[in-house]
Design an enzyme around this catalytic site. Structure first.
Site, PDB file in Angstrom:
ATOM      1  N   GLU A 127      47.235  30.004  38.282  1.00 37.43           N
ATOM      2  CA  GLU A 127      46.195  31.021  38.092  1.00 37.43           C
ATOM      3  C   GLU A 127      46.687  32.343  38.646  1.00 37.43           C
ATOM      4  OE1 GLU A 127      42.295  30.092  39.509  1.00 37.43           O
ATOM      5  OE2 GLU A 127      42.440  28.009  38.858  1.00 37.43           O
ATOM      6  N   LYS A 156      46.680  35.293  41.008  1.00 35.29           N
ATOM      7  CA  LYS A 156      46.174  35.407  42.368  1.00 35.29           C
ATOM      8  C   LYS A 156      45.675  36.832  42.563  1.00 35.29           C
ATOM      9  CE  LYS A 156      47.264  34.447  47.133  1.00 35.29           C
ATOM     10  NZ  LYS A 156      46.683  35.692  47.628  1.00 35.29           N
ATOM     11  N   ARG A 211      34.481  34.375  52.844  1.00 31.23           N
ATOM     12  CA  ARG A 211      35.392  33.322  53.304  1.00 31.23           C
ATOM     13  C   ARG A 211      34.973  32.821  54.686  1.00 31.23           C
ATOM     14  NH1 ARG A 211      41.192  32.986  54.327  1.00 31.23           N
ATOM     15  NH2 ARG A 211      41.227  31.273  55.803  1.00 31.23           N
ATOM     16  N   GLU A 258      37.221  35.486  43.230  1.00 28.48           N
ATOM     17  CA  GLU A 258      37.767  36.593  44.012  1.00 28.48           C
ATOM     18  C   GLU A 258      37.167  37.895  43.464  1.00 28.48           C
ATOM     19  OE1 GLU A 258      39.769  35.868  46.549  1.00 28.48           O
ATOM     20  OE2 GLU A 258      40.960  37.638  46.995  1.00 28.48           O
ATOM     21  N   PHE A 284      37.075  31.147  39.936  1.00 29.16           N
ATOM     22  CA  PHE A 284      38.180  30.191  39.796  1.00 29.16           C
ATOM     23  C   PHE A 284      37.798  28.745  40.102  1.00 29.16           C
ATOM     24  CE2 PHE A 284      39.069  32.329  43.989  1.00 29.16           C
ATOM     25  CZ  PHE A 284      38.827  31.247  44.826  1.00 29.16           C
ATOM     26  N   ARG A 286      43.761  22.987  54.493  1.00 29.51           N
ATOM     27  CA  ARG A 286      44.909  23.686  53.927  1.00 29.51           C
ATOM     28  C   ARG A 286      45.946  22.638  53.554  1.00 29.51           C
ATOM     29  NH1 ARG A 286      46.358  28.828  54.327  1.00 29.51           N
ATOM     30  NH2 ARG A 286      45.151  29.309  56.181  1.00 29.51           N
TER      31      ARG A 286
HETATM   32  P1  ATP Z   1      44.603  31.973  53.535  1.00 27.40           P
HETATM   33  O1  ATP Z   1      43.345  32.279  52.779  1.00 27.40           O
HETATM   34  O2  ATP Z   1      45.460  30.968  52.807  1.00 27.40           O
HETATM   35  O3  ATP Z   1      44.415  31.670  54.972  1.00 27.40           O
HETATM   36  P2  ATP Z   1      45.095  34.747  53.370  1.00 27.40           P
HETATM   37  O4  ATP Z   1      43.727  35.045  53.816  1.00 27.40           O
HETATM   38  O5  ATP Z   1      46.214  35.593  53.877  1.00 27.40           O
HETATM   39  O6  ATP Z   1      45.487  33.241  53.576  1.00 27.40           O
HETATM   40  P3  ATP Z   1      46.234  34.738  50.847  1.00 27.40           P
HETATM   41  O7  ATP Z   1      47.510  34.338  51.461  1.00 27.40           O
HETATM   42  O8  ATP Z   1      46.207  36.046  50.158  1.00 27.40           O
HETATM   43  O9  ATP Z   1      45.040  34.782  51.819  1.00 27.40           O
HETATM   44  O10 ATP Z   1      45.834  33.579  49.795  1.00 27.40           O
HETATM   45  C1  ATP Z   1      44.674  32.852  49.687  1.00 27.40           C
HETATM   46  C2  ATP Z   1      43.517  33.610  49.058  1.00 27.40           C
HETATM   47  O11 ATP Z   1      43.808  34.066  47.744  1.00 27.40           O
HETATM   48  C3  ATP Z   1      42.274  32.772  48.826  1.00 27.40           C
HETATM   49  O12 ATP Z   1      41.540  32.543  49.997  1.00 27.40           O
HETATM   50  C4  ATP Z   1      41.504  33.603  47.823  1.00 27.40           C
HETATM   51  O13 ATP Z   1      40.705  34.543  48.505  1.00 27.40           O
HETATM   52  C5  ATP Z   1      42.581  34.374  47.082  1.00 27.40           C
HETATM   53  N1  ATP Z   1      42.687  34.068  45.636  1.00 27.40           N
HETATM   54  C6  ATP Z   1      42.943  34.982  44.679  1.00 27.40           C
HETATM   55  N2  ATP Z   1      43.005  34.431  43.470  1.00 27.40           N
HETATM   56  C7  ATP Z   1      42.781  33.103  43.617  1.00 27.40           C
HETATM   57  C8  ATP Z   1      42.727  32.003  42.714  1.00 27.40           C
HETATM   58  N3  ATP Z   1      42.922  32.143  41.411  1.00 27.40           N
HETATM   59  N4  ATP Z   1      42.471  30.780  43.245  1.00 27.40           N
HETATM   60  C9  ATP Z   1      42.271  30.618  44.578  1.00 27.40           C
HETATM   61  N5  ATP Z   1      42.309  31.622  45.470  1.00 27.40           N
HETATM   62  C10 ATP Z   1      42.566  32.864  45.012  1.00 27.40           C
END
Ligand code: ATP
Length: 589
Positions: A248, A250, A270, A300, A341, A416
């Site tokens: 997907e 991101k 979150r 998102e 998503f 996780r």
């Molecule tokens: P984490 O949420 O893994 O602790 P982080 O806050 O730094 O790390 P990222 O590393 O950017 O976040 O990656 C995870 C986040 O990406 C998800 O929590 C969500 O908010 C976002 N995201 C964006 N697109 C998607 C998608 N298609 N599916 C799931 N999450 C997505």
């Protein structure tokens, strides 16, 4: 349960520096607490009176509390203020102030945990006209019956600074070791991940044991803790692990969990805060988008530039707090789009145990087109080349990278794991310096920008071929006056067709002879299959684009178009930055 007994444990927790000892103290506390008080004790220990998502907060201003202290103890306000300055902790001030007063009057009914909890709850729930006075009265009443030590903790709770440092996971450990065996800890944690409410978990496990916990299910308007992703460095590694994966886009925004029913819609962050009031446009969109009676969706939220249709950095909307009118204005100026998503609940049915592919089908069939609500873009593949092409497409669309999801994976709340793997752009580099780019085209403006240009097409100079190759659309950083006068200012250079010295894959609404130079600040350089600067130089079939470009306000009239930043310079910047940040150099470079 007497509040004094609880406070005694708090004192010992505060004194310890060892995690293990803290857990032991908590285990002792949980064991000694009567069942009917357990939920209250858990909330108070977390420094709150309800789960976060209910948004019922104590948060009295410290200044106001010092006034209450003066009133409750009969000490002068100025003296209390001085003590506060000295100690910096209103809890300690309360303790000393009450101790001083106590020397004069000794008789008092002992406080119970129930009484303290009820008064704090009442304080938190007071709102509207005259609520301040009523809050003051309730707090005064409590402090009137408190011992100095009790006052310390009551006041800390009231101002939202409990400082015990007890993590949720430590409370889970304590609950598990009291009501189950160590091996069953996961079941306690699962219950917490599903309901996000430790008080509720404590209440249920105390009353019904582990069996009771298994009956805690996903419920509308009670947020579930988010499933999180692991990270891997290459798409090959991801596809090796998952074999076939759903990739997907991101999106780079704010994660939103939406709870939808015909009567009500609520949005959670979150961190499970209720953020419904901050995104009226999402609430509006969901009313049309969701066909079903009930749903819990995840997505998102990303701000979109109304003129270019491109994503904006999330800071543009940062956190929409403040007055309702301000939020509404921002929602118009920087509307967000929600890219859904996942679907966790549908018409009363918990979908989290179902496979990703099944949940995705549910998501697709329950949503219809609506302003500001879309589905995340997805591509299922086991082929690395296809995955790379999809990744490029995601970057071009302004996304951060891809999120790979195992097709057969269930939704693991709060966990996780490698069921979801994030893959962020590796072919990008930060830009520290401003660059000078040439205007080669423009796109018609809409809405507020109707009659002017919504965005300009900008190019870098390729000195070898003596042409101008595009590198971004620029729509940010213009003040109203500049915007209004842009068409007039560029009129003399206007062309109906693309000038021969302009190399572009995009079809602009208006073309210009490459003459005017603007100073631009960008966040980073990234690989792009749409922009033609440095085409094929880093990867076949891709050029270099500037991400999040912004006009600095400076027209470089002192520069001719051939003095603008060159494609060669961009390439150097890109390579230099890659080296500095030690990012892997793309294989095909
Ligand atoms: P984490 O949420 O893994 O602790 P982080 O806050 O730094 O790390 P990222 O590393 O950017 O976040 O990656 C995870 C986040 O990406 C998800 O929590 C969500 O908010 C976002 N995201 C964006 N697109 C998607 C998608 N298609 N599916 C799931 N999450 C997505």
């Amino acid at each position: 349960m007497r509040f004094a007994d609880l406070v005694e444990v708090y004192d010992r927790i505060e004194a310890t520096t060892k995690r293990l000892e803290m857990t032991e103290l908590l285990v002792g506390l949980v064991r000694a607490t009567p069942k009917e008080d357990l939920a209250r004790v858990v909330y108070l220990t977390q420094g709150r009176i309800h789960p976060d998502y209910e948004g019922i907060e104590l948060g009295l201003a410290e200044k106001m509390v010092t006034r209450v202290l003066a009133h409750a103890t009969g000490l002068e306000e100025a003296r209390i203020q001085r003590m506060w300055k000295e100690k910096g902790d209103v809890g300690l001030v309360a303790e000393e102030a009450i101790a001083t007063r106590r020397q004069k009057s000794l008789e008092s009914t002992p406080l119970t945990v129930a009484k303290v909890y009820e008064n704090l709850d009442a304080i938190a729930r007071e709102s509207g006209e005259g609520s301040q006075e009523r809050k003051i009265r309730l707090l005064s009443d409590l402090l009137g019956h408190a011992s100095p030590r009790e006052a310390r903790y009551i006041v800390r709770m009231v101002v939202g600074k409990m400082r015990l440092g007890v993590a949720d996971m430590t409370i889970i450990d304590a609950l598990a070791s009291t009501f189950a065996t160590k091996a069953d800890r996961d079941r306690v944690e699962r219950a917490y991940n599903v309901c996000s409410d430790l008080g509720e978990v404590a209440r249920v496990v105390a009353a019904k044991g582990l069996k009771g916990l298994d009956e805690i299910h996903l419920k509308l308007f009670r947020p579930i803790r988010a499933m999180l992703a692991e990270r891997l460095e290459t798409l090959e590694a991801i596809l090796e692990r998952m074999d076939k994966a759903a990739l997907e886009y991101k999106y780079d925004g704010l994660r939103v969990q939406a709870h939808v029913s015909p009567e009500k819609i609520q949005l959670f962050s979150r961190h499970l805060e209720n953020i419904t009031g901050q995104f009226p446009e999402i609430v509006e969109g969901l009313k049309t988008a969701v066909r079903d009676r009930e749903a819990i969706l995840e997505g998102e939220a990303v701000p979109v530039d109304a003129n270019t249709g491109e994503f904006l950095p999330f800071q543009e909307v940062s956190r929409r707090r403040g007055r309702k009118t301000d939020v509404e204005r921002m929602a118009k100026e920087f509307p967000v789009t929600l890219f859904a998503f996942d679907c966790l609940l549908r018409n009363g049915e918990d979908l989290t145990p179902r496979a990703y592919s099944d949940r995705r089908k549910n998501l697709e069939s329950m949503m219809k087109a609506a302003e500001g609500i879309r589905l995340s873009k997805v591509h299922v593949t086991s082929d690395v080349k296809e995955a790379e092409a999809f990744f490029d497409e995601a970057l071009q669309a302004g996304c951060e990278g891809l999120m790979a999801k195992a097709l057969d994976s269930r939704y693991e709340a709060g966990a996780r794991g490698f069921q979801w793997i994030k893959f962020k752009k590796e072919y990008s580099a930060e830009l520290n310096d401003t660059i000078d780019l040439v205007i080669v085209g423009a796109f018609a403006g809409r809405g507020k920008r109707a009659g002017s240009y919504g965005a300009l097409l900008m190019a870098a100079y390729d000195e070898k071929a003596d042409v101008f190759r595009t590198t971004c659309k620029l729509g940010t950083g213009f003040d109203d006056e500049t915007l209004r006068t842009l068409p007039e200012r560029l009129k003399s250079r206007r062309r109906d067709r693309r000038p021969p010295r302009v190399d572009s894959k995009l079809e602009a609404d208006v073309w210009f002879d490459p003459e005017a130079v603007l100073e631009v600040r960008g966040a980073e350089l990234t690989i792009s299959p749409v922009h033609t600067a440095a085409w094929d130089a880093i990867r076949p079939g891709a050029g270099l684009a500037i991400r999040f470009p912004r006009f600095t306000g400076r027209w470089r009239d002192d520069k001719g178009p051939e003095d603008a930043t060159t494609v060669h310079e961009l390439l150097e910047m890109y390579r230099g930055q890659l080296k500095q940040t030690k990012k892997p150099v793309p294989r095909s470079a």
